[in-house]
Design an enzyme around this catalytic site. Structure first.
Site, PDB file in Angstrom:
ATOM      1  N   LYS A   1      -7.861-120.155 153.288  1.00 30.47           N
ATOM      2  CA  LYS A   1      -6.653-120.641 152.289  1.00 30.47           C
ATOM      3  C   LYS A   1      -6.391-119.886 151.059  1.00 30.47           C
ATOM      4  O   LYS A   1      -7.362-118.887 150.459  1.00 30.47           O
ATOM      5  CB  LYS A   1      -7.763-121.959 151.471  1.00 30.47           C
ATOM      6  CG  LYS A   1      -7.472-123.628 152.507  1.00 30.47           C
ATOM      7  CD  LYS A   1      -8.181-124.414 151.962  1.00 30.47           C
ATOM      8  CE  LYS A   1      -8.357-125.294 152.740  1.00 30.47           C
ATOM      9  NZ  LYS A   1      -6.459-126.353 153.121  1.00 30.47           N
TER      10      LYS A   1
ATOM     11  N   ASP B   1     -15.455-121.033 158.662  1.00 33.17           N
ATOM     12  CA  ASP B   1     -15.434-121.732 157.186  1.00 33.17           C
ATOM     13  C   ASP B   1     -13.786-121.751 157.252  1.00 33.17           C
ATOM     14  O   ASP B   1     -14.022-120.626 156.673  1.00 33.17           O
ATOM     15  CB  ASP B   1     -16.351-121.187 156.081  1.00 33.17           C
ATOM     16  CG  ASP B   1     -16.241-122.725 155.377  1.00 33.17           C
ATOM     17  OD1 ASP B   1     -14.986-123.295 154.793  1.00 33.17           O
ATOM     18  OD2 ASP B   1     -17.176-122.996 153.931  1.00 33.17           O
ATOM     19  N   HIS B   2     -13.400-122.994 157.777  1.00 28.52           N
ATOM     20  CA  HIS B   2     -11.727-122.469 156.995  1.00 28.52           C
ATOM     21  C   HIS B   2     -11.090-122.449 155.707  1.00 28.52           C
ATOM     22  O   HIS B   2      -9.844-122.480 155.679  1.00 28.52           O
ATOM     23  CB  HIS B   2     -11.085-123.700 157.803  1.00 28.52           C
ATOM     24  CG  HIS B   2     -10.926-124.977 157.045  1.00 28.52           C
ATOM     25  ND1 HIS B   2     -11.905-126.060 157.884  1.00 28.52           N
ATOM     26  CD2 HIS B   2     -10.359-125.625 156.540  1.00 28.52           C
ATOM     27  CE1 HIS B   2     -12.483-126.908 156.561  1.00 28.52           C
ATOM     28  NE2 HIS B   2     -10.874-126.993 156.191  1.00 28.52           N
TER      29      HIS B   2
ATOM     30  N   LYS C   1      -6.386-137.293 146.104  1.00 27.09           N
ATOM     31  CA  LYS C   1      -6.889-135.805 146.916  1.00 27.09           C
ATOM     32  C   LYS C   1      -6.449-134.815 145.732  1.00 27.09           C
ATOM     33  O   LYS C   1      -5.825-134.483 145.765  1.00 27.09           O
ATOM     34  CB  LYS C   1      -6.568-135.810 148.233  1.00 27.09           C
ATOM     35  CG  LYS C   1      -6.644-134.475 149.087  1.00 27.09           C
ATOM     36  CD  LYS C   1      -5.615-134.580 150.248  1.00 27.09           C
ATOM     37  CE  LYS C   1      -6.334-133.027 151.304  1.00 27.09           C
ATOM     38  NZ  LYS C   1      -7.038-133.051 151.904  1.00 27.09           N
TER      39      LYS C   1
ATOM     40  N   HIS D   1     -18.625-125.372 152.727  1.00 26.82           N
ATOM     41  CA  HIS D   1     -17.609-125.150 151.293  1.00 26.82           C
ATOM     42  C   HIS D   1     -17.426-124.682 150.871  1.00 26.82           C
ATOM     43  O   HIS D   1     -17.170-123.884 149.959  1.00 26.82           O
ATOM     44  CB  HIS D   1     -16.218-126.223 151.737  1.00 26.82           C
ATOM     45  CG  HIS D   1     -15.643-126.081 153.776  1.00 26.82           C
ATOM     46  ND1 HIS D   1     -15.503-125.596 154.105  1.00 26.82           N
ATOM     47  CD2 HIS D   1     -15.366-127.476 153.816  1.00 26.82           C
ATOM     48  CE1 HIS D   1     -15.435-126.399 155.365  1.00 26.82           C
ATOM     49  NE2 HIS D   1     -15.067-127.555 155.166  1.00 26.82           N
TER      50      HIS D   1
END
Length: 504
Positions: free
Chosen positions: A202, A197-198, A361, A260
């Site tokens: 982060k 899960d990228h 965003k 996410h």
């Protein structure tokens, strides 16, 4: 691999720990993910001196091209998408260690060629390289590829570690995720499986744990006695682009909430682990997910965007996007109210929202503290008194801000909010590593802390699956919101009195 000229404090720890010689095998090596993320991430690791000294990259895809053409394609991908300007000597040395095998994922001959290629790398180096198989393919190939890996004896090696990285989505419903887990774990041990899960790669996501457990000022108030409510937002200003084929079958709930956003929730709400060992951390995350009940229908809102203004120009509605059926009921926005039913969080609403074509965003976690119980100077014309908020921004500008009430200069006691801010770019004078850099490195090192375990995946689906089951029986048009707006008005009904959505 070359060492960076200027030490980057954000990758300290990546290059300090020795990594066993590794062959990284990318299934889907010509795909969009490899093109935009994986190949540039591998270059950046080489640029920082973080790759093992002996490293080989083996790509597999359907295109029938020679090694030289694949290396040329990889060079173009890195030059276009690397976060650092590529150095010729580093890039040339990396590409010398890249090879390519054409073929389909159901072809036994392809896996025999992979086996031969892995053996040739080992023989040339005189040492068995660890194997990391990265499944950067459509989800329909996951079980097939893992099955072939097992059938051809690639799932274990007597002198090396074998690991398999599996991209999302891991299933589209609970039963499908359980079946995929069963098929994968019939070939591999859980310790070999890295469900990626990228978001967990982060820096700000990992910083949730640092802020909570490394700062004495936050942990004492991290509970229902002081926190009023939490908002987790993942907003995008873009539409679906050319992804209609995938997105219309997935929708916002599957695309972002199931993976996410529930992972962000689990990190935010977990108890302190005894150690930061991978399984200790994931045990605590799983406990949080098990404490979240599926929301009732009235605690969920979904909607589609219609035509409007976005990115400074006119944007079409979702149903007018290329490839979207005229009668599609796929949600491009979803908001829900959840609660974590345990001692620490009982009664604290946690609001999640995500959508396409919103005002801007932004991915952030906003923790709103309870208001002060008595405002003695309110009668003197105080303005702007608001509850304190801790905002953890995941993107676009990674950082943390804390809002405080401060007196406006002057003779009267008037209050307005001010912000204390920490930004990665200014505090460390360096770019944050891309999430995939951290996660690829962790997979090669054998550290699964930032990857999702089988029980976490199934717990996430147990929260989401009943929502999908309810939607299956619904008919009629969905609520809508104009492109470029803050979302549908219907989302306001999820909020408790006195709560409000943060502006986008």
């Amino acid at each position: 691999m070359a060492v960076a000229e200027h030490e980057n404090p954000l990758v300290e720890g990546l290059e300090r720990l020795p990594v066993h010689p590794t062959t990284l095998v990318i299934f889907g090596g010509t795909g969009d993910l490899a093109h935009r993320k994986l190949l540039p991430a591998i270059y950046n690791l080489a640029h920082e001196g973080a790759l093992p000294e002996r490293f080989h990259l083996l790509a597999i895809a359907r295109s029938d091209i020679p090694d030289d053409d694949y290396q040329k394609m990889a060079r173009e991908s890195i030059e276009q998408y690397s976060r650092q300007t590529p150095k010729a000597e580093v890039l040339d040395k990396l590409l010398e260690q890249v090879s390519y095998i054409p073929g389909t994922f159901d072809d036994d001959a392809v896996f025999e060629r992979v086996k031969e290629a892995l053996g040739a790398v080992d023989d040339e180096a005189g040492i068995a390289f660890n194997r990391v198989f990265y499944l950067s393919t459509a989800p329909s190939f996951f079980a097939q590829i893992v099955g072939r890996i097992g059938e051809h004896g690639l799932n274990h090696h007597p002198e090396a570690e074998v690991r398999v990285v599996i991209e999302k989505p891991f299933g589209t419903r609970l039963a499908e995720a359980q079946e995929l887990n069963h098929r994968v774990l019939s070939v591999l041990d859980e310790s070999q499986v890295y469900r990626i899960d990228h978001y967990l790669g982060k820096e700000t996501v990992q910083n949730v744990l640092a802020f909570r457990f490394a700062n004495g000022m936050f942990e004492p108030i991290w509970n229902r006695n002081f926190i009023d409510y939490v908002q987790i937002t993942a907003a995008e200003d873009l539409g679906i682009g050319r992804r209609a084929g995938y997105y219309d079958s997935a929708g916002a709930l599957r695309d972002l909430v199931q993976n996410h956003m529930l992972q962000l929730l689990s990190l935010l709400c977990m108890e302190p682990p005894v150690t930061f060992d991978a399984d200790e951390v994931r045990d605590e995350k799983a406990k949080v997910l098990h404490a979240v009940a599926p929301p009732p229908p009235e605690a969920v809102v979904r909607a589609q965007y219609t035509a409007g203004m976005a990115e400074g120009k006119e944007a079409v509605g979702y149903l007018e996007e290329e490839g979207v059926p005229d009668d599609s009921r796929t949600e491009t926005y979803v908001a829900l109210r959840l609660e974590v039913d345990n001692w620490r969080w009982a009664g604290v609403p946690i609001y999640l929202r995500t959508g396409k074509r919103l005002g801007r965003k932004a991915t952030e976690i906003a923790v709103t503290l309870k208001p002060v119980p008595h405002l003695a100077f309110e009668a003197k014309g105080s303005v702007g008194v608001q509850p304190n908020q801790l905002i953890l921004t995941v993107q676009p500008n990674e950082g943390v801000s804390l809002s405080l009430g401060a007196k406006i200069p002057g003779s009267s006691m008037r209050i307005r909010p001010v912000n204390m801010e920490f930004l990665y770019g200014t505090s460390f004078l360096s770019q944050s590593p891309e999430a995939y850099e951290r996660l690829i490195m962790d997979a090669m090192r054998g550290d699964p802390t930032l990857f999702t375990r089988d029980d976490e995946v199934e717990a996430q689906w147990r929260i989401i699956d009943p929502i999908l089951a309810t939607w299956d029986g619904e008919e009629g048009p969905l609520p809508t919101y104009p492109a470029g707006s803050h979302g549908p008005e219907e989302a306001d009904r999820l909020l408790a009195p006195g709560h409000r959505w943060r502006a986008l």
